[in-house]
Motif scaffolding. Structure first.
Motif, PDB file in Angstrom:
ATOM      1  N   MET A  43      23.141  53.117 -14.414  1.00 36.13           N
ATOM      2  CA  MET A  43      21.970  53.929 -14.134  1.00 36.13           C
ATOM      3  C   MET A  43      21.760  54.067 -12.627  1.00 36.13           C
ATOM      4  SD  MET A  43      19.563  55.565 -15.478  1.00 36.13           S
ATOM      5  CE  MET A  43      17.966  56.201 -15.159  1.00 36.13           C
ATOM      6  N   GLU A  44      21.974  52.969 -11.916  1.00 38.25           N
ATOM      7  CA  GLU A  44      21.782  52.974 -10.477  1.00 38.25           C
ATOM      8  C   GLU A  44      22.730  53.969  -9.797  1.00 38.25           C
ATOM      9  OE1 GLU A  44      22.478  49.836  -6.831  1.00 38.25           O
ATOM     10  OE2 GLU A  44      21.957  49.048  -8.796  1.00 38.25           O
ATOM     11  N   ALA A  45      23.907  54.147 -10.358  1.00 34.42           N
ATOM     12  CA  ALA A  45      24.896  55.049  -9.773  1.00 34.42           C
ATOM     13  C   ALA A  45      24.401  56.496  -9.723  1.00 34.42           C
ATOM     14  CB  ALA A  45      26.201  54.969 -10.549  1.00 34.42           C
ATOM     15  N   LEU A  46      23.571  56.897 -10.672  1.00 36.15           N
ATOM     16  CA  LEU A  46      23.036  58.258 -10.676  1.00 36.15           C
ATOM     17  C   LEU A  46      22.238  58.553  -9.414  1.00 36.15           C
ATOM     18  CD1 LEU A  46      21.854  58.897 -14.345  1.00 36.15           C
ATOM     19  CD2 LEU A  46      23.749  59.950 -13.128  1.00 36.15           C
ATOM     20  N   PHE A  47      21.579  57.534  -8.872  1.00 33.22           N
ATOM     21  CA  PHE A  47      20.783  57.716  -7.661  1.00 33.22           C
ATOM     22  C   PHE A  47      21.667  57.905  -6.422  1.00 33.22           C
ATOM     23  CE2 PHE A  47      17.709  55.556 -10.427  1.00 33.22           C
ATOM     24  CZ  PHE A  47      16.664  56.464 -10.342  1.00 33.22           C
ATOM     25  N   TYR A  48      22.960  57.681  -6.579  1.00 31.54           N
ATOM     26  CA  TYR A  48      23.903  57.927  -5.490  1.00 31.54           C
ATOM     27  C   TYR A  48      24.770  59.156  -5.770  1.00 31.54           C
ATOM     28  CZ  TYR A  48      22.600  53.234  -4.079  1.00 31.54           C
ATOM     29  OH  TYR A  48      21.890  52.122  -3.690  1.00 31.54           O
ATOM     30  N   VAL A  49      25.180  59.324  -7.022  1.00 24.12           N
ATOM     31  CA  VAL A  49      26.077  60.422  -7.377  1.00 24.12           C
ATOM     32  C   VAL A  49      25.382  61.779  -7.239  1.00 24.12           C
ATOM     33  CG1 VAL A  49      27.399  61.447  -9.277  1.00 24.12           C
ATOM     34  CG2 VAL A  49      27.501  58.988  -8.871  1.00 24.12           C
ATOM     35  N   ILE A  50      24.187  61.906  -7.761  1.00 23.00           N
ATOM     36  CA  ILE A  50      23.484  63.189  -7.715  1.00 23.00           C
ATOM     37  C   ILE A  50      23.195  63.613  -6.272  1.00 23.00           C
ATOM     38  CG2 ILE A  50      21.348  64.383  -8.337  1.00 23.00           C
ATOM     39  CD1 ILE A  50      21.520  62.914 -11.049  1.00 23.00           C
ATOM     40  N   PRO A  51      22.657  62.746  -5.409  1.00 21.73           N
ATOM     41  CA  PRO A  51      22.482  63.176  -4.014  1.00 21.73           C
ATOM     42  C   PRO A  51      23.799  63.519  -3.321  1.00 21.73           C
ATOM     43  CG  PRO A  51      21.114  61.275  -4.445  1.00 21.73           C
ATOM     44  CD  PRO A  51      21.999  61.456  -5.640  1.00 21.73           C
ATOM     45  N   HIS A  93      18.632  52.552  -2.181  1.00 23.03           N
ATOM     46  CA  HIS A  93      19.420  51.342  -1.934  1.00 23.03           C
ATOM     47  C   HIS A  93      18.507  50.175  -1.548  1.00 23.03           C
ATOM     48  CE1 HIS A  93      22.833  48.876  -0.854  1.00 23.03           C
ATOM     49  NE2 HIS A  93      22.249  48.606   0.304  1.00 23.03           N
ATOM     50  N   GLY A  94      17.526  50.457  -0.693  1.00 25.62           N
ATOM     51  CA  GLY A  94      16.576  49.421  -0.287  1.00 25.62           C
ATOM     52  C   GLY A  94      15.747  48.922  -1.460  1.00 25.62           C
ATOM     53  N   VAL A  95      15.298  49.831  -2.313  1.00 24.49           N
ATOM     54  CA  VAL A  95      14.503  49.432  -3.488  1.00 24.49           C
ATOM     55  C   VAL A  95      15.333  48.562  -4.409  1.00 24.49           C
ATOM     56  CG1 VAL A  95      13.415  50.310  -5.594  1.00 24.49           C
ATOM     57  CG2 VAL A  95      12.913  51.378  -3.382  1.00 24.49           C
ATOM     58  N   PHE A  96      16.591  48.974  -4.645  1.00 22.61           N
ATOM     59  CA  PHE A  96      17.437  48.178  -5.534  1.00 22.61           C
ATOM     60  C   PHE A  96      17.788  46.834  -4.904  1.00 22.61           C
ATOM     61  CE2 PHE A  96      18.586  52.267  -7.729  1.00 22.61           C
ATOM     62  CZ  PHE A  96      18.028  51.915  -8.942  1.00 22.61           C
ATOM     63  N   SER A  97      17.951  46.788  -3.586  1.00 21.44           N
ATOM     64  CA  SER A  97      18.239  45.521  -2.910  1.00 21.44           C
ATOM     65  C   SER A  97      17.056  44.565  -3.013  1.00 21.44           C
ATOM     66  CB  SER A  97      18.565  45.753  -1.435  1.00 21.44           C
ATOM     67  OG  SER A  97      19.766  46.467  -1.318  1.00 21.44           O
ATOM     68  N   VAL A  98      15.845  45.089  -2.808  1.00 23.44           N
ATOM     69  CA  VAL A  98      14.638  44.275  -2.907  1.00 23.44           C
ATOM     70  C   VAL A  98      14.477  43.771  -4.338  1.00 23.44           C
ATOM     71  CG1 VAL A  98      12.111  44.332  -2.812  1.00 23.44           C
ATOM     72  CG2 VAL A  98      13.465  45.299  -0.949  1.00 23.44           C
ATOM     73  N   ASP A 111      16.824  43.394  -6.578  1.00 23.88           N
ATOM     74  CA  ASP A 111      17.883  42.430  -6.848  1.00 23.88           C
ATOM     75  C   ASP A 111      17.558  41.065  -6.235  1.00 23.88           C
ATOM     76  OD1 ASP A 111      20.435  41.837  -7.988  1.00 23.88           O
ATOM     77  OD2 ASP A 111      21.301  41.871  -5.950  1.00 23.88           O
ATOM     78  N   ASP A 112      17.056  41.091  -4.974  1.00 22.81           N
ATOM     79  CA  ASP A 112      16.661  39.831  -4.326  1.00 22.81           C
ATOM     80  C   ASP A 112      15.538  39.159  -5.088  1.00 22.81           C
ATOM     81  OD1 ASP A 112      18.541  40.289  -2.393  1.00 22.81           O
ATOM     82  OD2 ASP A 112      17.106  41.012  -0.882  1.00 22.81           O
ATOM     83  N   PHE A 113      14.587  39.954  -5.574  1.00 22.56           N
ATOM     84  CA  PHE A 113      13.444  39.411  -6.313  1.00 22.56           C
ATOM     85  C   PHE A 113      13.905  38.766  -7.617  1.00 22.56           C
ATOM     86  CE2 PHE A 113      10.066  39.955  -9.492  1.00 22.56           C
ATOM     87  CZ  PHE A 113       9.056  39.199  -8.878  1.00 22.56           C
ATOM     88  N   LEU A 114      14.828  39.439  -8.305  1.00 22.18           N
ATOM     89  CA  LEU A 114      15.309  38.917  -9.588  1.00 22.18           C
ATOM     90  C   LEU A 114      16.156  37.654  -9.423  1.00 22.18           C
ATOM     91  CD1 LEU A 114      16.238  42.229 -11.415  1.00 22.18           C
ATOM     92  CD2 LEU A 114      14.289  40.714 -11.891  1.00 22.18           C
ATOM     93  N   HIS A 115      16.810  37.512  -8.289  1.00 20.46           N
ATOM     94  CA  HIS A 115      17.684  36.359  -8.081  1.00 20.46           C
ATOM     95  C   HIS A 115      17.013  35.222  -7.315  1.00 20.46           C
ATOM     96  CE1 HIS A 115      20.755  39.408  -9.101  1.00 20.46           C
ATOM     97  NE2 HIS A 115      21.286  38.369  -9.738  1.00 20.46           N
ATOM     98  N   SER A 116      15.724  35.326  -7.043  1.00 19.50           N
ATOM     99  CA  SER A 116      15.072  34.234  -6.331  1.00 19.50           C
ATOM    100  C   SER A 116      14.212  33.387  -7.242  1.00 19.50           C
ATOM    101  CB  SER A 116      14.200  34.773  -5.202  1.00 19.50           C
ATOM    102  OG  SER A 116      13.243  35.678  -5.680  1.00 19.50           O
TER     103      SER A 116
END
Length: 154
Positions: free
Chosen positions: A1-9, A142-147, A149-154
């Motif tokens: 799903m995350e890939a769509l936010f990169y492929v479409i742009p 990318h920043g939203v997904f990084s944040v 991801d960091d939140f889920l892994h902390s």
């Protein structure tokens, strides 16, 4: 799903780059025809319109003209040009401008290099802003997904 936010742009950026290249190519063709130094009398063979848009977007109509002229070497050249004057109708004689090495890239538009440069510049600015918006969107996502991801892994 995350890939769509990169492929479409990225696809949108590719379309914008294609549009920018097309604008520059046509601008160079018209400029080359004007600076080619050759003119001929052409006959307008036919006119037609195309429409685009509709539904939820604004409808736009483009006037096209099909011209035919003979080069100084005796070669008959026929070309289709968009956005010509609506006062030119079938059978009218017009002056066309062309370069000897590319008569098929002729134009019936009267020389107006400033207008051509301004139009090309505006379109390139639009495409550039559009590309920057797409890149900014991708960086934001990318920043939203990084944040996240960091939140889920902390």
């Amino acid at each position: 799903m995350e890939a769509l936010f990169y492929v479409i742009p990225l696809l949108m950026i590719a379309l914008a780059v294609f549009g920018a290249v097309s604008v520059v190519r046509r601008s160079r063709q018209v400029s080359g025809a004007w600076s080619g130094g050759l003119t001929a009398e052409a006959t307008c063979l036919r006119t037609y319109t195309t429409t685009g848009g509709g539904g939820e977007s604004m409808v736009h109509t483009t006037m096209h003209h099909v011209y035919e002229f003979t080069t100084r070497e005796g070669r008959a050249v026929r070309f289709d040009e968009a956005n010509g004057p609506s006062t030119t109708v079938q059978g009218d004689l017009v002056t066309v401008y062309y370069a000897a090495d590319h008569p098929e890239q002729a134009t019936a538009h009267a020389p107006a290099p400033g207008k051509l440069a301004a139009g090309t510049g505006c379109l390139l600015t639009f495409f550039g802003v559009f590309i920057l918006f797409c890149l900014g969107f991708m960086l934001m996502v990318h920043g939203v997904f990084s944040v996240a991801d960091d939140f889920l892994h902390s």
